[in-house]
Structure formats: C-alpha cells, structure tokens
Write an enzyme that holds these catalytic residues in place. Structure first.
Site, mmCIF file in Angstrom:
data_model
loop_
_atom_site.group_PDB
_atom_site.id
_atom_site.type_symbol
_atom_site.label_atom_id
_atom_site.label_comp_id
_atom_site.label_asym_id
_atom_site.label_seq_id
_atom_site.Cartn_x
_atom_site.Cartn_y
_atom_site.Cartn_z
ATOM 1 N N ASN A 287 -1.209 20.430 -20.063
ATOM 2 C CA ASN A 287 -1.601 19.611 -21.196
ATOM 3 C C ASN A 287 -1.609 20.369 -22.516
ATOM 4 O OD1 ASN A 287 -2.069 17.038 -20.166
ATOM 5 N ND2 ASN A 287 -3.769 16.901 -21.596
ATOM 6 N N ARG B 99 -3.664 22.190 -13.387
ATOM 7 C CA ARG B 99 -2.772 21.167 -13.923
ATOM 8 C C ARG B 99 -3.089 20.911 -15.391
ATOM 9 N NH1 ARG B 99 -0.062 16.000 -10.678
ATOM 10 N NH2 ARG B 99 1.355 15.532 -12.370
ATOM 11 N N LYS C 14 2.404 11.486 -11.023
ATOM 12 C CA LYS C 14 1.502 10.680 -11.858
ATOM 13 C C LYS C 14 2.250 9.401 -12.210
ATOM 14 C CE LYS C 14 -1.619 13.897 -14.214
ATOM 15 N NZ LYS C 14 -2.037 14.446 -15.517
ATOM 16 N N LYS D 28 6.485 23.319 -13.068
ATOM 17 C CA LYS D 28 5.656 22.132 -12.824
ATOM 18 C C LYS D 28 5.354 22.000 -11.332
ATOM 19 C CE LYS D 28 4.393 17.541 -13.930
ATOM 20 N NZ LYS D 28 4.539 16.363 -14.744
ATOM 21 N N HIS E 97 7.119 11.274 -28.403
ATOM 22 C CA HIS E 97 6.084 12.037 -27.708
ATOM 23 C C HIS E 97 6.314 13.549 -27.899
ATOM 24 C CE1 HIS E 97 3.147 13.231 -24.776
ATOM 25 N NE2 HIS E 97 4.075 13.878 -24.077
ATOM 26 N N GLU F 264 -5.395 17.448 -10.451
ATOM 27 C CA GLU F 264 -6.040 18.004 -11.635
ATOM 28 C C GLU F 264 -7.539 18.194 -11.436
ATOM 29 O OE1 GLU F 264 -4.308 16.111 -15.024
ATOM 30 O OE2 GLU F 264 -5.500 17.308 -16.398
ATOM 31 N N HIS G 141 -1.281 18.751 -25.917
ATOM 32 C CA HIS G 141 -1.364 17.310 -25.730
ATOM 33 C C HIS G 141 -2.639 16.666 -26.270
ATOM 34 C CE1 HIS G 141 2.256 17.803 -23.452
ATOM 35 N NE2 HIS G 141 2.324 16.511 -23.187
ATOM 36 N N ARG H 209 0.818 -1.230 0.000
ATOM 37 C CA ARG H 209 0.000 0.000 0.000
ATOM 38 C C ARG H 209 0.845 1.272 0.000
ATOM 39 N NH1 ARG H 209 -2.910 -2.804 4.087
ATOM 40 N NH2 ARG H 209 -4.631 -3.958 3.163
ATOM 41 N N HIS I 96 -1.831 13.513 -28.397
ATOM 42 C CA HIS I 96 -2.326 12.157 -28.113
ATOM 43 C C HIS I 96 -3.087 11.585 -29.310
ATOM 44 C CE1 HIS I 96 -2.119 13.202 -23.568
ATOM 45 N NE2 HIS I 96 -0.974 12.710 -24.011
ATOM 46 N N GLU J 22 8.809 19.777 -24.420
ATOM 47 C CA GLU J 22 8.082 20.022 -23.159
ATOM 48 C C GLU J 22 8.584 21.313 -22.503
ATOM 49 O OE1 GLU J 22 5.503 18.261 -22.349
ATOM 50 O OE2 GLU J 22 5.764 16.204 -23.092
HETATM 51 N N1 LIG Z 1 4.152 10.775 -15.277
HETATM 52 C C1 LIG Z 1 4.051 11.847 -16.013
HETATM 53 O O1 LIG Z 1 3.639 12.913 -15.535
HETATM 54 C C2 LIG Z 1 4.476 11.780 -17.436
HETATM 55 C C3 LIG Z 1 4.665 12.960 -18.180
HETATM 56 C C4 LIG Z 1 5.144 12.857 -19.493
HETATM 57 C C5 LIG Z 1 5.441 11.611 -20.035
HETATM 58 N N2 LIG Z 1 5.241 10.485 -19.299
HETATM 59 C C6 LIG Z 1 5.563 9.154 -19.838
HETATM 60 O O2 LIG Z 1 6.962 9.119 -20.084
HETATM 61 C C7 LIG Z 1 7.239 8.164 -21.101
HETATM 62 C C8 LIG Z 1 8.217 8.769 -22.083
HETATM 63 O O3 LIG Z 1 9.415 9.083 -21.390
HETATM 64 P P1 LIG Z 1 10.807 9.287 -22.146
HETATM 65 O O4 LIG Z 1 10.612 10.213 -23.274
HETATM 66 O O5 LIG Z 1 11.820 9.581 -21.109
HETATM 67 O O6 LIG Z 1 11.012 7.867 -22.830
HETATM 68 P P2 LIG Z 1 11.830 6.551 -22.414
HETATM 69 O O7 LIG Z 1 11.758 6.304 -20.974
HETATM 70 O O8 LIG Z 1 11.360 5.486 -23.325
HETATM 71 O O9 LIG Z 1 13.342 6.958 -22.804
HETATM 72 C C9 LIG Z 1 13.656 7.239 -24.143
HETATM 73 C C10 LIG Z 1 14.888 6.444 -24.597
HETATM 74 O O10 LIG Z 1 16.068 7.019 -24.021
HETATM 75 C C11 LIG Z 1 16.856 6.000 -23.413
HETATM 76 N N3 LIG Z 1 17.619 6.632 -22.341
HETATM 77 C C12 LIG Z 1 17.171 7.006 -21.130
HETATM 78 N N4 LIG Z 1 18.118 7.678 -20.466
HETATM 79 C C13 LIG Z 1 19.204 7.708 -21.270
HETATM 80 C C14 LIG Z 1 20.502 8.257 -21.135
HETATM 81 N N5 LIG Z 1 20.867 8.969 -20.072
HETATM 82 N N6 LIG Z 1 21.374 8.083 -22.154
HETATM 83 C C15 LIG Z 1 21.001 7.391 -23.263
HETATM 84 N N7 LIG Z 1 19.789 6.881 -23.460
HETATM 85 C C16 LIG Z 1 18.898 7.031 -22.458
HETATM 86 C C17 LIG Z 1 15.841 4.972 -22.970
HETATM 87 O O11 LIG Z 1 16.451 3.738 -22.729
HETATM 88 C C18 LIG Z 1 14.880 4.996 -24.163
HETATM 89 O O12 LIG Z 1 15.389 4.193 -25.198
HETATM 90 C C19 LIG Z 1 5.903 7.788 -21.724
HETATM 91 O O13 LIG Z 1 5.526 6.518 -21.270
HETATM 92 C C20 LIG Z 1 4.946 8.841 -21.175
HETATM 93 O O14 LIG Z 1 3.627 8.357 -21.016
HETATM 94 C C21 LIG Z 1 4.783 10.556 -18.020
HETATM 95 ZN ZN LIG Z 2 4.031 15.422 -22.596
#
Ligand SMILES: NC(=O)c1ccc[n+]([C@@H]2O[C@H](COP(=O)([O-])OP(=O)(O)OC[C@H]3O[C@@H](n4cnc5c(N)ncnc54)[C@H](O)[C@@H]3O)[C@@H](O)[C@H]2O)c1
Ligand SMILES: [Zn+2]
Length: 363
Positions: free
Chosen positions: A246, A242, A143, A227, A266, A237, A249, A121, A253, A185
C-alpha cells in the site's frame, strides 16, 4: 516466458508472463481441469480486438465459450453488474462445468473474481490481464470487489484465481497514459522491495514506454514475483506484510476521493502519493534527500505527475481520514528507509503529513 508460483498450499497457482503466452491458455485449462465451458467477462473494445483469437483458442481446447460484455468504466464494478452476471451465468451453466475467464484490466478482473467467488459459493476463475496495472498488480493475490456509493472496493472477498496468464503482447494496444499508470505500481514494488529493479527502471524506462517485450517481461515478472511472495506470507493482510504494497496509497486514495475519482488515473495518484510518503520519510529522517530526489527524478522522467493543482489541502487531509488502513484514530503510513526498504509507521504527526502534501499541491 517466466513462471512464478504463488504458494498458498492447495490454492497455489502459476503466474505466467511472456510474449505470446496466451497460446498456452487451452493447455493450462485442461491440465487444471477447470471445466468444459468458459464464461468470458470482458468489454466490447477488447472483444473486438482480441475476441476472435481468444474464442478460437478456447474452442480448439474443446471448450464451449460465452462472452459477457460489460461497459468500459469503473462504474461496472457494481452490484447491478454482479447480479446480472450471476443470473446470466446460471442460465448458461445448465448441464455444464463452467469456469470464469477475466479478460481485461483491473475493473473486469475485480468484478469477474467476485462473480466467481459468490456464484455457487465459488467456482474456478482465470485472470488474463490486459493492462500493465492488472498484469503487475490487480490480477494477482485474490482481492476481488465491487464499489459502493460509500466508497471503492467496499464489498468483496479474498478469492484466488487458478491461473494468471500475462501476455505482454496484449499491451500493444494500451494507451501511453495507461502504460504510465501501470508503471507507477512497478516503481512502487521497486521502492518497497527491490533496489535492483529501481536501477533497472532508471536505465530502461524508455524501452518500457515503447513496449519492448523483453523489458516488459522482466519488469512484469519481477513485480509478480514480489507480489506473490508477499501474498503467500500474508494473504489476508493480517500481518502488516501485505500492507507494504500500500506504499503511496493512503494519499493516493485521498487524492482520488477528493477529486471524485476524475482527473487522475490510479497510477498517477499513486505516483503523487509515493512522493508525499517520501516527503514524510525525509522529514522523519528515515530517507536521505538524495534518494528522494532520485525517486522524484524517475517518476518525472516516465511522465507521471510530481505536482497537482486545483485541489485544496484541507479537502485532501479530510479525505485521508477515511483510509481503510486507519485503525481507530491512529493513522498508518508505509514509509521508506531507503530505496528498496519500507516499513509501516503509525501515528505520523498531522503537521508532517500536511507539510509533505503542501510540497505537491500547487495553489
Ligand atoms: N484487486 C486488486 O488487488 C487491485 C489492485 C489494484 C487496482 N485494482 C483495481 O483495478 C482497477 C483499475 O484497473 P486498470 O488500471 O487496469 O483499469 P481498467 O480496467 O479501467 O482499464 C483501463 C483502460 O484500459 C482499457 N484496456 C484494457 N486492456 C487494454 C488493452 N490491452 N488495449 C487497450 N486498452 C485496454 C480498458 O478498457 C480501460 O478503458 C480499479 O478498479 C482498482 O480498484 C485492484
Ligand atoms: Zn494501486
């Protein structure tokens, strides 16, 4: 180094940004009394590159360390990874006080946060984001989620980390395309809240792309501050605040969905989504065309897309109806009244959305 506090009463935490800040990890963990064993969730490439150093830092702080490696793919944000990690951590947990350390991009951060939220939990977790996108966005704000076949992020929880440690040196190995994706972003934060940051990006984007650490520290801590300010006032939100995060977005999306989550990163989808939102804002006489042109100029100069081909307009329009931000039959868009000024607008006419989209789709 710069420290921003995300204020949420007894759940407040620091977001630490700077060059080499990873060396403070052990000290923070002790100070925050997170436990005696670190369960590190990462992937094999990151482990290979940074794992030894990370393990040493944690061991020097007197911690036991266990790594859990997950495949490098959005597909890892799944129930099966969640359950395997929970079972694995409970085997490791015997007679220990375990906490989770998310070491990776948004995929790892979202999964690890959800594991922390549901195991017993809720146990403590720390975000050490390693992509620009995760440092400015996903690691902050609590999130957490996994994806379902029905859609992305459909099962999750709001669950805040105890610390976010963003070391800009970890970005040295990040691919240029991933840097640009994170930069989208940062441009988003500038457009909704911070005109000065926008001016700064116009001047300094080449230094961002060549990974100048002090420029990176500035844009990451500014983004983190924005943020944190938004999340501390509207954690779940419920107050439309919040929602501003978006910006871009709704259409992003829809594009990602229409493409089956392939082809665009993304951030690239967000860049196009922001341009469509600007097009809508201009058509509703909220944003000056001159400002819209400046925004397109920056997006294009950093190497993000301003148009996309191989997609049908009808498919994108169809996909945008499934956006989580829809309330009943009413759509809701974040629109701009100027650079640094955003608002939430309901019931935008389909004709206006279609025209703004058309401008971005090459047939
Ligand atoms: N929780 C939230 O508020 C929130 C907000 C925005 C996005 N997201 C989520 O985040 C995800 C996307 O995140 P992302 O863009 O970081 O993608 P990701 O985690 O897939 O990373 C992108 C690529 O970079 C590589 N990588 C990571 N760190 C590295 C480094 N230091 N050197 C070399 N390569 C590296 C990873 O292995 C991957 O291949 C999605 O699932 C999205 O839904 C969440
Ligand atoms: Zn985003």
């Amino acid at each position: 180094m710069q420290v921003t506090k995300l204020n949420l009463a007894e759940r407040s935490y620091d977001i630490v940004v700077g060059k080499g800040v990873i060396t403070f990890l052990g000290g923070y963990i002790k100070k925050l009394e997170l436990g005696d064993s670190a369960y590190v969730i990462t992937n094999s490439a990151l482990r290979k590159r940074y794992g030894l150093r990370l393990e040493r830092l944690l061991q020097q702080a007197g911690l036991e360390v266990k790594f859990r490696l997950i495949p490098d793919s959005e597909k890892s944000k799944s129930f099966s990874q969640l359950i395997t990690a929970i079972e694995d951590i409970s085997n490791f947990d015997k007679n220990r006080r375990v906490f989770i350390l998310a070491f990776g991009g948004g995929v790892i951060g979202d999964l690890a946060g959800f594991v922390a939220a549901v195991y017993k939990r809720g146990i403590s977790y720390v975000q050490v984001p390693t992509t620009l996108l995760a440092q400015v966005d996903s690691a902050i704000g609590g999130k957490t989620a996994v994806d379902l076949a029905q859609g992305k992020n459909l099962a999750g929880a709001f669950y805040q980390p105890r610390l976010v440690l963003s070391d800009v040196r970890l970005l040295r190995s990040l691919k240029p395309r991933e840097m640009r994706s994170g930069l989208a972003e940062v441009i988003k934060y500038a457009l909704i809240k911070d005109k000065e940051l926008f001016n700064y990006l116009e001047k300094n984007y080449p230094a961002v792309l060549r990974k100048d650490y002090s420029v990176l520290q500035h844009i990451i801590s500014r983004s983190s501050w924005i943020k944190a300010a938004v999340v501390s006032r509207d954690e779940q939100e419920t107050r439309n605040l919040r929602t501003l995060l978006n910006f871009g977005h709704t259409i992003a999306h829809a594009l990602e969905n229409a493409l089956g989550y392939r082809g665009l990163t993304h951030g690239e989808a967000v860049a196009l989504g922001m341009l469509v939102a600007c097009g809508i804002s201009v058509r509703l006489a909220k944003l000056k065309s001159r400002d819209a042109a400046r925004i397109e100029g920056l997006i294009s100069k950093v190497g993000l897309p301003v148009k996309i081909s191989g997609l049908s307009l009808a498919k994108v329009i169809q996909a945008h109806y499934h956006d989580k931000k829809f309330i009943g039959a009413e759509n809701r868009f974040v629109l701009l009244r100027g650079i640094g000024k955003a608002e939430v607008v309901s019931n935008v006419a389909l004709k206006v959305i279609r025209e703004a989209l058309k401008e971005r789709i090459i047939v």
